[in-house]
Motif scaffolding. Structure first.
Motif: not given
Length: 283
Positions: A30-44
């Motif tokens: 994702a562009p640094r000028t906007g939000p950043s994202y992280f996909c959660l593990h199924d066990d998170s």
């Protein structure tokens, strides 16, 4: 030194493994000028900031339909027949459209949270260990009777140093200071020794064990097995604090009695939500 950046967490629902990898890669870019994202593990154990779901998967749609009433996490569908009232992007996924849609949904979430706070309401995290398979049809009292309160014990942190313990203690103390439950306490302990951790769990009441998987000299799975094998530890929750370099093995973790994981760095909002879920920390 740069301050840790806490990306918005995304729960992927209903996608095939290959598409999960593809979407995870897109979100990581994702562009640094906007939000950043992280996909959660199924066990998170972390509460997602938003859901990204396969709009053509009936099981995924059924799971979303069973989310608790008042859930404020926005949902973005990928694919499907276009019949859903939820925001939808077609396949193949265009990266620019994906980032734009997610940013819009996050703005909606911020506004919904602000409106909720203005009404004096609070978010209640989902306490179920598994996804709902169908909507609740019984009276609320039925589910209240099914609930068990957490064991009355300490939080034990196994880490290479005591800095994280001190931070967790401040978060807990701040939340308890505003608690409507006078006298409620939740001590936070720390050790860097596997033997000491097992002994403390055997000799004193412990509700939650948090193991930093990067701690030197600590074999996380074996430690969890040793703790959970002790008499009276069936309701002690064990979770892993996981960095990007750690390869989390779901099957091995479940065999060792691990409840789930939190990704590092852990934002305070995720700590609070986890403690509300596992320790009944006041909202």
């Amino acid at each position: 030194m740069h301050a840790p950046r806490y990306p918005f967490t995304v729960r992927l629902v209903g996608f095939a493994p290959a598409e999960c990898v593809q979407l995870g890669s897109l979100l990581a870019q994702a562009p640094r000028t906007g939000p950043s994202y992280f996909c959660l593990h199924d066990d998170s154990l972390q509460e997602p900031d938003l859901y990204l779901a396969d709009g053509g998967n009936p099981a995924a749609l059924a799971r979303l339909a069973c989310l608790p009433a008042g859930t404020l996490q926005p949902i973005l569908l990928i694919g499907g027949d276009g019949a859903s009232t939820r925001r939808t992007l077609p396949r193949p996924v265009d990266a620019a459209r994906l980032y734009h849609a997610l940013a819009d949904l996050l703005d909606e979430r911020v506004q919904a949270l602000a409106a909720q706070a203005a009404r004096g309401e609070r978010c209640c995290p989902e306490r179920r260990r598994r996804p709902r398979l169908g909507p609740d049809t019984e009276a609320p009292a039925h589910y209240q009777r099914m609930r068990q309160g957490p064991p009355d014990g300490a939080v034990l942190i196994i880490d290479k140093g005591g800095a994280f313990r001190d931070h967790v203690a401040r978060v807990v103390d701040t939340r308890l200071a505003a608690s409507p439950r006078p006298g409620f306490s939740r001590p936070v302990e720390w050790t860097d020794s596997t033997r000491a951790a097992v002994r403390l769990c055997d000799e004193t009441p412990v509700s939650l064990v948090m193991i930093n998987t990067c701690a030197i000299g600590v074999e996380s799975y074996s430690l969890s097995s040793a703790i959970k094998s002790q008499e009276g530890a069936s309701r002690t929750a064990v979770l892993f604090l996981v960095g990007q370099s750690f390869k989390y093995d779901s099957l091995r973790a479940r065999d060792a009695g691990v409840r789930g994981l939190l990704d590092k760095p852990v934002a305070d909002r995720h700590l609070v939500a986890t403690f509300q879920k596992l320790l009944a920390l006041p909202t």
